[in-house]
Design a protein around this motif. Sequence first.
Motif, PDB file in Angstrom:
ATOM      1  N   MET A   1       0.841  -1.174   0.000  1.00  0.00           N
ATOM      2  CA  MET A   1       0.000   0.000   0.000  1.00  0.00           C
ATOM      3  C   MET A   1       0.888   1.240   0.000  1.00  0.00           C
ATOM      4  N   LEU A   2       0.527   2.180  -0.841  1.00  0.00           N
ATOM      5  CA  LEU A   2       1.245   3.443  -0.932  1.00  0.00           C
ATOM      6  C   LEU A   2       0.340   4.547  -0.391  1.00  0.00           C
ATOM      7  N   ALA A   3       0.697   5.091   0.765  1.00  0.00           N
ATOM      8  CA  ALA A   3      -0.047   6.213   1.334  1.00  0.00           C
ATOM      9  C   ALA A   3       0.517   7.497   0.736  1.00  0.00           C
ATOM     10  N   PHE A   4      -0.373   8.459   0.501  1.00  0.00           N
ATOM     11  CA  PHE A   4       0.088   9.707  -0.107  1.00  0.00           C
ATOM     12  C   PHE A   4      -0.714  10.898   0.371  1.00  0.00           C
ATOM     13  N   ASP A   5      -0.100  12.060   0.224  1.00  0.00           N
ATOM     14  CA  ASP A   5      -0.755  13.337   0.501  1.00  0.00           C
ATOM     15  C   ASP A   5      -0.138  14.359  -0.437  1.00  0.00           C
ATOM     16  N   ILE A   6      -0.937  15.343  -0.816  1.00  0.00           N
ATOM     17  CA  ILE A   6      -0.443  16.389  -1.705  1.00  0.00           C
ATOM     18  C   ILE A   6      -0.616  17.745  -1.026  1.00  0.00           C
ATOM     19  N   GLU A   7       0.201  18.684  -1.449  1.00  0.00           N
ATOM     20  CA  GLU A   7       0.042  20.089  -1.072  1.00  0.00           C
ATOM     21  C   GLU A   7      -0.026  20.881  -2.362  1.00  0.00           C
ATOM     22  N   THR A   8      -0.825  21.943  -2.347  1.00  0.00           N
ATOM     23  CA  THR A   8      -1.094  22.711  -3.556  1.00  0.00           C
ATOM     24  C   THR A   8      -1.070  24.204  -3.261  1.00  0.00           C
ATOM     25  N   THR A   9      -1.110  24.989  -4.327  1.00  0.00           N
ATOM     26  CA  THR A   9      -1.166  26.445  -4.161  1.00  0.00           C
ATOM     27  C   THR A   9      -2.602  26.948  -4.080  1.00  0.00           C
ATOM     28  N   GLY A  10      -3.575  26.064  -4.168  1.00  0.00           N
ATOM     29  CA  GLY A  10      -4.983  26.446  -4.115  1.00  0.00           C
ATOM     30  C   GLY A  10      -5.860  25.215  -4.235  1.00  0.00           C
ATOM     31  N   LEU A  11      -7.127  25.429  -4.531  1.00  0.00           N
ATOM     32  CA  LEU A  11      -8.091  24.332  -4.539  1.00  0.00           C
ATOM     33  C   LEU A  11      -8.532  23.881  -5.923  1.00  0.00           C
ATOM     34  N   ASP A  12      -8.147  24.579  -6.953  1.00  0.00           N
ATOM     35  CA  ASP A  12      -8.590  24.278  -8.315  1.00  0.00           C
ATOM     36  C   ASP A  12      -7.409  23.806  -9.163  1.00  0.00           C
ATOM     37  N   GLY A  13      -7.420  22.531  -9.513  1.00  0.00           N
ATOM     38  CA  GLY A  13      -6.321  21.948 -10.268  1.00  0.00           C
ATOM     39  C   GLY A  13      -6.134  22.521 -11.658  1.00  0.00           C
ATOM     40  N   SER A  14      -7.147  23.190 -12.186  1.00  0.00           N
ATOM     41  CA  SER A  14      -6.997  23.806 -13.502  1.00  0.00           C
ATOM     42  C   SER A  14      -6.346  25.192 -13.412  1.00  0.00           C
ATOM     43  N   LYS A  15      -6.279  25.766 -12.205  1.00  0.00           N
ATOM     44  CA  LYS A  15      -5.692  27.087 -12.015  1.00  0.00           C
ATOM     45  C   LYS A  15      -4.462  27.068 -11.109  1.00  0.00           C
ATOM     46  N   HIS A  16      -4.432  26.130 -10.172  1.00  0.00           N
ATOM     47  CA  HIS A  16      -3.379  26.112  -9.161  1.00  0.00           C
ATOM     48  C   HIS A  16      -2.413  24.959  -9.407  1.00  0.00           C
ATOM     49  N   LEU A  17      -1.330  24.961  -8.649  1.00  0.00           N
ATOM     50  CA  LEU A  17      -0.241  24.014  -8.874  1.00  0.00           C
ATOM     51  C   LEU A  17      -0.084  23.026  -7.725  1.00  0.00           C
ATOM     52  N   VAL A  18       0.438  21.865  -8.045  1.00  0.00           N
ATOM     53  CA  VAL A  18       0.883  20.911  -7.040  1.00  0.00           C
ATOM     54  C   VAL A  18       2.262  21.387  -6.583  1.00  0.00           C
ATOM     55  N   THR A  19       2.464  21.531  -5.280  1.00  0.00           N
ATOM     56  CA  THR A  19       3.771  21.935  -4.784  1.00  0.00           C
ATOM     57  C   THR A  19       4.599  20.720  -4.383  1.00  0.00           C
ATOM     58  N   VAL A  20       3.974  19.755  -3.735  1.00  0.00           N
ATOM     59  CA  VAL A  20       4.683  18.551  -3.307  1.00  0.00           C
ATOM     60  C   VAL A  20       3.687  17.400  -3.161  1.00  0.00           C
ATOM     61  N   ASP A  25       5.522   3.971   1.474  1.00  0.00           N
ATOM     62  CA  ASP A  25       5.173   2.587   1.193  1.00  0.00           C
ATOM     63  C   ASP A  25       4.983   1.865   2.528  1.00  0.00           C
ATOM     64  N   TYR A  26       3.795   1.336   2.735  1.00  0.00           N
ATOM     65  CA  TYR A  26       3.455   0.686   4.000  1.00  0.00           C
ATOM     66  C   TYR A  26       4.361  -0.510   4.273  1.00  0.00           C
ATOM     67  N   HIS A  27       4.712  -1.259   3.254  1.00  0.00           N
ATOM     68  CA  HIS A  27       5.485  -2.486   3.434  1.00  0.00           C
ATOM     69  C   HIS A  27       6.975  -2.235   3.629  1.00  0.00           C
ATOM     70  N   THR A  28       7.543  -1.279   2.917  1.00  0.00           N
ATOM     71  CA  THR A  28       8.990  -1.046   2.992  1.00  0.00           C
ATOM     72  C   THR A  28       9.346   0.139   3.878  1.00  0.00           C
ATOM     73  N   GLY A  29       8.377   1.023   4.131  1.00  0.00           N
ATOM     74  CA  GLY A  29       8.645   2.236   4.898  1.00  0.00           C
ATOM     75  C   GLY A  29       9.310   3.333   4.082  1.00  0.00           C
ATOM     76  N   GLU A  30       9.544   3.068   2.797  1.00  0.00           N
ATOM     77  CA  GLU A  30      10.206   4.063   1.948  1.00  0.00           C
ATOM     78  C   GLU A  30       9.330   5.300   1.807  1.00  0.00           C
ATOM     79  N   ARG A  31       9.943   6.449   2.010  1.00  0.00           N
ATOM     80  CA  ARG A  31       9.247   7.728   1.870  1.00  0.00           C
ATOM     81  C   ARG A  31       9.877   8.497   0.722  1.00  0.00           C
ATOM     82  N   ILE A  32       9.009   9.076  -0.116  1.00  0.00           N
ATOM     83  CA  ILE A  32       9.481   9.874  -1.243  1.00  0.00           C
ATOM     84  C   ILE A  32       8.713  11.186  -1.265  1.00  0.00           C
ATOM     85  N   SER A  33       9.436  12.267  -1.497  1.00  0.00           N
ATOM     86  CA  SER A  33       8.827  13.586  -1.693  1.00  0.00           C
ATOM     87  C   SER A  33       9.042  13.988  -3.144  1.00  0.00           C
ATOM     88  N   TYR A  34       7.952  14.157  -3.864  1.00  0.00           N
ATOM     89  CA  TYR A  34       7.994  14.630  -5.245  1.00  0.00           C
ATOM     90  C   TYR A  34       7.843  16.145  -5.170  1.00  0.00           C
TER      91      TYR A  34
END
Length: 138
Positions: A1-20, A25-34
């Motif tokens: 299982m891959l748990a995830f969360d996003i942060e953005t510059t606003g609430l509208d994906g057509s106008k705002h950006l994904v920041t991170v 990974d639940y099984h390996t514990g590996e954490r990645i920040s995009y």
Amino acid sequence: MLAFDIETTGLDGSKHLVTVVCTEDYHTGERISYEFDRVRKQEPQNLERLREDLVQAFNAATSLCAFNGIRFDIPFLRKALQIDHDTVNAWIFKTTDILEACRLGQFGPKHTFKLDLLCEHNGIKMKTSSGLEAIKMA
């Protein structure tokens, strides 16, 4: 299982950006920040590769886990990162969304709540800052 969360510059994906986007990974514990915001500013030539890496990670995961991922995170990613509907639908079908399950009454009476309350209840460190500081925290 891959748990995830996003942060953005606003609430509208057509106008705002994904920041991170952060994953664990639940099984390996590996954490990645995009780190989309950092790459956009410092390495714009690598932005498409970062997008592809994220899509590949979500596609490869046997399941996804999120808090408000079905109604916000995944639709936002679809718009902001221009991800095709078939890919997004596959993600939705394999996503466990804690908030959505509570909205539907899968854990008792229907209810909603903030992520901080869930963390507090389970003895998990809560957010200590705003989403504006998410990139530093990641």
